[in-house]
Design a protein around this motif. Structure first.
Motif, PDB file in Angstrom:
ATOM      1  N   LEU A 103       0.828  -1.207   0.000  1.00  0.00           N
ATOM      2  CA  LEU A 103       0.000   0.000   0.000  1.00  0.00           C
ATOM      3  C   LEU A 103       0.860   1.254   0.000  1.00  0.00           C
ATOM      4  O   LEU A 103       0.538   2.241  -0.679  1.00  0.00           O
ATOM      5  CB  LEU A 103      -0.931  -0.005   1.217  1.00  0.00           C
ATOM      6  N   LEU A 104       1.957   1.232   0.737  1.00  0.00           N
ATOM      7  CA  LEU A 104       2.836   2.399   0.796  1.00  0.00           C
ATOM      8  C   LEU A 104       3.697   2.508  -0.455  1.00  0.00           C
ATOM      9  O   LEU A 104       3.822   3.593  -1.043  1.00  0.00           O
ATOM     10  CB  LEU A 104       3.721   2.334   2.039  1.00  0.00           C
ATOM     11  N   ASP A 105       4.293   1.398  -0.886  1.00  0.00           N
ATOM     12  CA  ASP A 105       5.179   1.433  -2.051  1.00  0.00           C
ATOM     13  C   ASP A 105       4.425   1.796  -3.327  1.00  0.00           C
ATOM     14  O   ASP A 105       4.964   2.490  -4.203  1.00  0.00           O
ATOM     15  CB  ASP A 105       5.859   0.071  -2.240  1.00  0.00           C
ATOM     16  N   ALA A 106       3.182   1.337  -3.440  1.00  0.00           N
ATOM     17  CA  ALA A 106       2.394   1.600  -4.651  1.00  0.00           C
ATOM     18  C   ALA A 106       1.570   2.883  -4.561  1.00  0.00           C
ATOM     19  O   ALA A 106       0.736   3.149  -5.419  1.00  0.00           O
ATOM     20  CB  ALA A 106       1.474   0.411  -4.945  1.00  0.00           C
ATOM     21  N   GLU A 107       1.777   3.676  -3.509  1.00  0.00           N
ATOM     22  CA  GLU A 107       1.158   5.001  -3.354  1.00  0.00           C
ATOM     23  C   GLU A 107      -0.362   4.924  -3.319  1.00  0.00           C
ATOM     24  O   GLU A 107      -1.069   5.634  -4.033  1.00  0.00           O
ATOM     25  CB  GLU A 107       1.643   5.942  -4.469  1.00  0.00           C
ATOM     26  N   PHE A 108      -0.833   4.060  -2.437  1.00  0.00           N
ATOM     27  CA  PHE A 108      -2.277   3.896  -2.257  1.00  0.00           C
ATOM     28  C   PHE A 108      -2.927   5.186  -1.762  1.00  0.00           C
ATOM     29  O   PHE A 108      -4.066   5.507  -2.115  1.00  0.00           O
ATOM     30  CB  PHE A 108      -2.509   2.763  -1.260  1.00  0.00           C
ATOM     31  N   ALA A 109      -2.192   5.942  -0.951  1.00  0.00           N
ATOM     32  CA  ALA A 109      -2.748   7.173  -0.370  1.00  0.00           C
ATOM     33  C   ALA A 109      -3.183   8.156  -1.444  1.00  0.00           C
ATOM     34  O   ALA A 109      -4.155   8.899  -1.255  1.00  0.00           O
ATOM     35  CB  ALA A 109      -1.713   7.828   0.551  1.00  0.00           C
ATOM     36  N   LYS A 110      -2.495   8.191  -2.572  1.00  0.00           N
ATOM     37  CA  LYS A 110      -2.826   9.165  -3.617  1.00  0.00           C
ATOM     38  C   LYS A 110      -4.187   8.879  -4.244  1.00  0.00           C
ATOM     39  O   LYS A 110      -4.948   9.811  -4.536  1.00  0.00           O
ATOM     40  CB  LYS A 110      -1.726   9.172  -4.679  1.00  0.00           C
ATOM     41  N   ILE A 111      -4.490   7.606  -4.439  1.00  0.00           N
ATOM     42  CA  ILE A 111      -5.800   7.241  -4.996  1.00  0.00           C
ATOM     43  C   ILE A 111      -6.906   7.606  -4.009  1.00  0.00           C
ATOM     44  O   ILE A 111      -7.932   8.190  -4.373  1.00  0.00           O
ATOM     45  CB  ILE A 111      -5.847   5.742  -5.334  1.00  0.00           C
ATOM     46  N   LEU A 112      -6.690   7.266  -2.739  1.00  0.00           N
ATOM     47  CA  LEU A 112      -7.705   7.566  -1.728  1.00  0.00           C
ATOM     48  C   LEU A 112      -7.893   9.067  -1.557  1.00  0.00           C
ATOM     49  O   LEU A 112      -9.029   9.561  -1.477  1.00  0.00           O
ATOM     50  CB  LEU A 112      -7.309   6.936  -0.391  1.00  0.00           C
ATOM     51  N   ALA A 113      -6.788   9.803  -1.459  1.00  0.00           N
ATOM     52  CA  ALA A 113      -6.871  11.244  -1.240  1.00  0.00           C
ATOM     53  C   ALA A 113      -7.568  11.937  -2.401  1.00  0.00           C
ATOM     54  O   ALA A 113      -8.384  12.849  -2.200  1.00  0.00           O
ATOM     55  CB  ALA A 113      -5.473  11.830  -1.027  1.00  0.00           C
ATOM     56  N   ALA A 114      -7.256  11.526  -3.630  1.00  0.00           N
ATOM     57  CA  ALA A 114      -7.904  12.133  -4.795  1.00  0.00           C
ATOM     58  C   ALA A 114      -9.385  11.770  -4.848  1.00  0.00           C
ATOM     59  O   ALA A 114     -10.227  12.612  -5.183  1.00  0.00           O
ATOM     60  CB  ALA A 114      -7.202  11.676  -6.075  1.00  0.00           C
ATOM     61  N   SER A 115      -9.730  10.535  -4.504  1.00  0.00           N
ATOM     62  CA  SER A 115     -11.130  10.119  -4.507  1.00  0.00           C
ATOM     63  C   SER A 115     -11.927  10.903  -3.474  1.00  0.00           C
ATOM     64  O   SER A 115     -13.080  11.270  -3.715  1.00  0.00           O
ATOM     65  CB  SER A 115     -11.234   8.616  -4.227  1.00  0.00           C
ATOM     66  N   TYR A 116     -11.327  11.156  -2.327  1.00  0.00           N
ATOM     67  CA  TYR A 116     -11.989  11.971  -1.306  1.00  0.00           C
ATOM     68  C   TYR A 116     -12.170  13.400  -1.805  1.00  0.00           C
ATOM     69  O   TYR A 116     -13.250  13.994  -1.640  1.00  0.00           O
ATOM     70  CB  TYR A 116     -11.141  11.959  -0.034  1.00  0.00           C
TER      71      TYR A 116
ATOM     72  N   PHE B 266       0.803  15.370  -0.044  1.00  0.00           N
ATOM     73  CA  PHE B 266       1.301  15.726  -1.378  1.00  0.00           C
ATOM     74  C   PHE B 266       0.133  15.810  -2.358  1.00  0.00           C
ATOM     75  O   PHE B 266       0.040  16.754  -3.160  1.00  0.00           O
ATOM     76  CB  PHE B 266       2.315  14.681  -1.845  1.00  0.00           C
ATOM     77  N   THR B 267      -0.768  14.826  -2.297  1.00  0.00           N
ATOM     78  CA  THR B 267      -1.906  14.786  -3.219  1.00  0.00           C
ATOM     79  C   THR B 267      -2.846  15.959  -2.978  1.00  0.00           C
ATOM     80  O   THR B 267      -3.282  16.623  -3.923  1.00  0.00           O
ATOM     81  CB  THR B 267      -2.663  13.460  -3.061  1.00  0.00           C
ATOM     82  N   TRP B 268      -3.172  16.213  -1.725  1.00  0.00           N
ATOM     83  CA  TRP B 268      -4.094  17.314  -1.432  1.00  0.00           C
ATOM     84  C   TRP B 268      -3.457  18.672  -1.714  1.00  0.00           C
ATOM     85  O   TRP B 268      -4.141  19.585  -2.171  1.00  0.00           O
ATOM     86  CB  TRP B 268      -4.556  17.231   0.024  1.00  0.00           C
ATOM     87  N   LEU B 269      -2.175  18.812  -1.432  1.00  0.00           N
ATOM     88  CA  LEU B 269      -1.494  20.069  -1.759  1.00  0.00           C
ATOM     89  C   LEU B 269      -1.519  20.304  -3.266  1.00  0.00           C
ATOM     90  O   LEU B 269      -1.829  21.404  -3.731  1.00  0.00           O
ATOM     91  CB  LEU B 269      -0.056  20.041  -1.244  1.00  0.00           C
TER      92      LEU B 269
END
Length: 602
Positions: free
Chosen positions: A232-245, A359-362
């Motif tokens: 989840l961290l290596d594949a940048e899961f946070a970016k998909i979630l943050a953008a979807s939110y 990073f995504t939200w910024l």
């Protein structure tokens, strides 16, 4: 108008209303012309039938154990009447008067429609009959997704065509949503499809090699083993979630995003990719899914319009959501087979995950408003929709910015990463190179936005520091005055300036006890004051300088009990039981793209 059906024992439409034969006031829409179908509550036509397609043109709700299907606008009403007239189970002698009335109403709608000028297709659309083979051979189901090959052999390229049987604006809106995602995360290139007459036919999405949905990855390649934290961290899961939110994605189930090999900083790795955006910007797209944006959907606690507020608790404890309510989300109980729950619930205080989400939200709040106007003009033919959807994106920017600037952790991210703007601008520059035919992001304005945010963050941190200093100064000043007063009083007593001895002589032995008690009270008061000052200082330091980190303990039981242990999220627990919708199993077009994985556009 009452309706007779070929099979009276089976549920079907029982009444039909138009604005010439008005519906009851509690169900009649304000917009005219309209047509309203009444059916029993348990009536669910087959999805791929013409009768099931009819529902896709309008809004569906249940009132007094009746299903109400409401369709407005001349074009849609005319199409729905045509569909209904072709249903053999209603083409009965008993319905002759009804069918004749509907034919006349269809002509009335056609006359209204002919007075309107049809706008030309938007620039970012494609004539499918000129560019792709096998379009005319597509299967006749209403929701078909077909893999197509570009007709010119030198391209040798495949795409997915997602058919739009209603020709409604959703295919253009989905292209707009995809373009907005592409500005700051990995996503496919998407265009709406039209025929020779400019009628919307569907959606074209690039097919990218190596993409696999998260659901398919877990159930096939990963042997039903849930995704682990490292991936989840290596594949940048946070970016998909943050953008979807940020984009109000309602339908983020494990088939609507996936993994794909891309090149990042010269290294080939798996990264998450987003697909399928017909339920992004849910307050606006819900009506294209037969849901009234202002009314509750089944057992959901919020209407589509109220489903995605931006709150500090959601941003801080992300990806756990307390206030936003998408239909599908990674932390819901029905996805525990996809994710390792221990790892998932530990993400919100993981430094790398926090860095990726901020990073995504910024990057999202740095996008100038003009970019959304340009994106709307490139994908939407209606000027009204251009204004409505671009304004929705601009409003979301302000909502995110307002809450993010108030978060200490986001302030720290901006201050501690002053060069992140260079990475962001490099990615925007690459996006401009790819989309230069349709739109551009103003890089200079992006840098100016970052400067304004950085200055605002510094100002807020300085204000917090000054406030802390004032509190500390006040505490120390009060403590100093108290101690100084005690010393002065003690000195005066010791030098007999204050005649304490005569008083003690008068009251005898009791005077000695009083003196001892008085001195003890002074020392006790000083100790209490110091303890109070220490507590205040500790609380201020904790609030201003220390990030909130909670100990998340893993309990290998169902996710509901794990969430109950999160005392900070009581509302989340209350509504978790309402989010048990099963993962949708229908096929989705497999599409994606990456800034660092260049693919020639069609």
């Amino acid at each position: 108008m009452k309706v007779k059906r070929l099979h009276p024992r089976l549920p079907g439409y029982t009444k039909i209303f138009t604005h010439l034969n008005p519906a009851p006031s509690n169900i009649a829409p304000e917009k005219k012309p309209y047509i309203v179908f009444i059916a029993p509550e348990n009536y669910y036509p087959q999805r791929n039938s013409d009768e099931g397609l009819l529902i896709k043109y309008g809004l569906v709700e249940t009132i007094n154990k009746q299903r109400i299907i409401t369709i407005t606008s001349a074009r849609k009403v005319k199409e729905v009447i045509r569909l209904f007239m072709n249903l053999p189970e209603y083409n009965l002698k008993e319905n002759e008067e009804l069918l004749q009335a509907l034919q006349d109403y269809a002509k009335h709608c056609e006359a209204i429609q002919s007075k309107k000028q049809t706008a030309p297709p938007p620039p970012k659309s494609k004539n499918n009959y000129e560019s792709y083979t096998r379009i005319s051979e597509m299967v006749s189901t209403n929701y078909a997704t077909e893999e197509l090959k570009k007709s010119k052999a030198e391209y040798d390229k495949f795409v997915y065509f997602k058919r739009n049987p209603t020709s409604r604006s959703i295919s253009e809106i989905e292209a707009y949503n995809a373009l907005c995602y592409r500005m700051y995360i990995r996503h496919s290139k998407v265009k709406s499809g039209v025929d020779q007459n400019g009628k919307r036919t569907g959606l074209f999405s690039t097919k990218l090699e190596g993409f696999i949905s998260v659901y398919d990855y877990v159930t096939t390649q990963n042997n039903n083993i849930p995704l682990k934290k490292k991936l989840l961290l290596d594949a940048e899961f946070a970016k998909i979630l943050a953008a979807s939110y940020a984009e109000k994605e309602y339908d983020l189930h494990p088939k609507n995003y996936g993994l794909m090999p891309v090149v990042v900083n010269g290294v080939r790795k798996l990264c998450f990719v987003k697909i399928d955006d017909d339920q992004t910007a849910w307050p606006l797209t819900s009506k294209y899914n037969s849901k009234d944006p202002r009314k509750l959907i089944f057992d959901h606690l919020k209407t589509p319009e109220a489903s995605f507020p931006v709150s500090a608790i959601d941003l801080d404890y992300f990806p756990m959501l307390n206030d936003a309510m998408p239909n599908h989300w990674c932390t819901y109980a029905n996805q525990e087979k996809i994710f390792d729950q221990r790892d998932l619930f530990s993400l919100y205080y993981d430094d790398e995950f926090i860095k990726q989400k901020y990073f995504t939200w910024l990057k999202r709040i740095l996008i100038p408003n003009d970019a959304y106007v340009s994106a709307a003009q490139a994908t939407l033919r209606s000027t009204n929709k251009q204004q409505k959807f671009s304004q929705e994106k601009c409003n979301r920017t302000e909502e995110l910015k307002s809450e993010l600037l108030g978060l200490q952790s986001f302030q720290d991210y901006v201050v501690n990463n002053p060069h992140v703007i260079d990475e962001i601008c490099a990615e925007f520059t690459e996006f401009n190179r790819e989309e230069q035919k349709y739109m551009q992001i103003n890089i200079e304005e992006v840098r100016n936005n970052f400067t304004r945010i950085k200055n605002e963050v510094k100002q807020r941190k300085n204000d917090d520091l000054r406030s802390t200093e004032r509190i500390l100064t006040g505490v120390l000043l009060g403590l100093g005055i108290f101690i100084a007063t005690a010393i002065v009083v003690g000195a005066l007593v010791a030098t007999s300036v204050i005649p304490i001895v005569p008083i003690m002589t008068i009251i005898g032995g009791v005077g000695l006890a009083v003196k001892i008690i008085g001195l003890s009270a002074i020392f006790a008061s000083c100790a209490a004051a110091l303890a109070t000052a220490g507590a205040i200082v500790g609380k201020i330091v904790d609030k201003v300088y220390r990030r909130k980190i909670d100990d998340v303990r893993y309990d290998p039981v169902p996710v509901q009990r794990q969430i109950e242990q999160q005392e900070q999220l009581p509302e989340y627990v209350k509504r978790l039981s309402l989010q048990q919708d099963s993962i949708q199993q229908e096929e989705r077009p497999s599409v994606s793209d990456s800034v660092s994985n260049r693919i020639t556009y069609y």
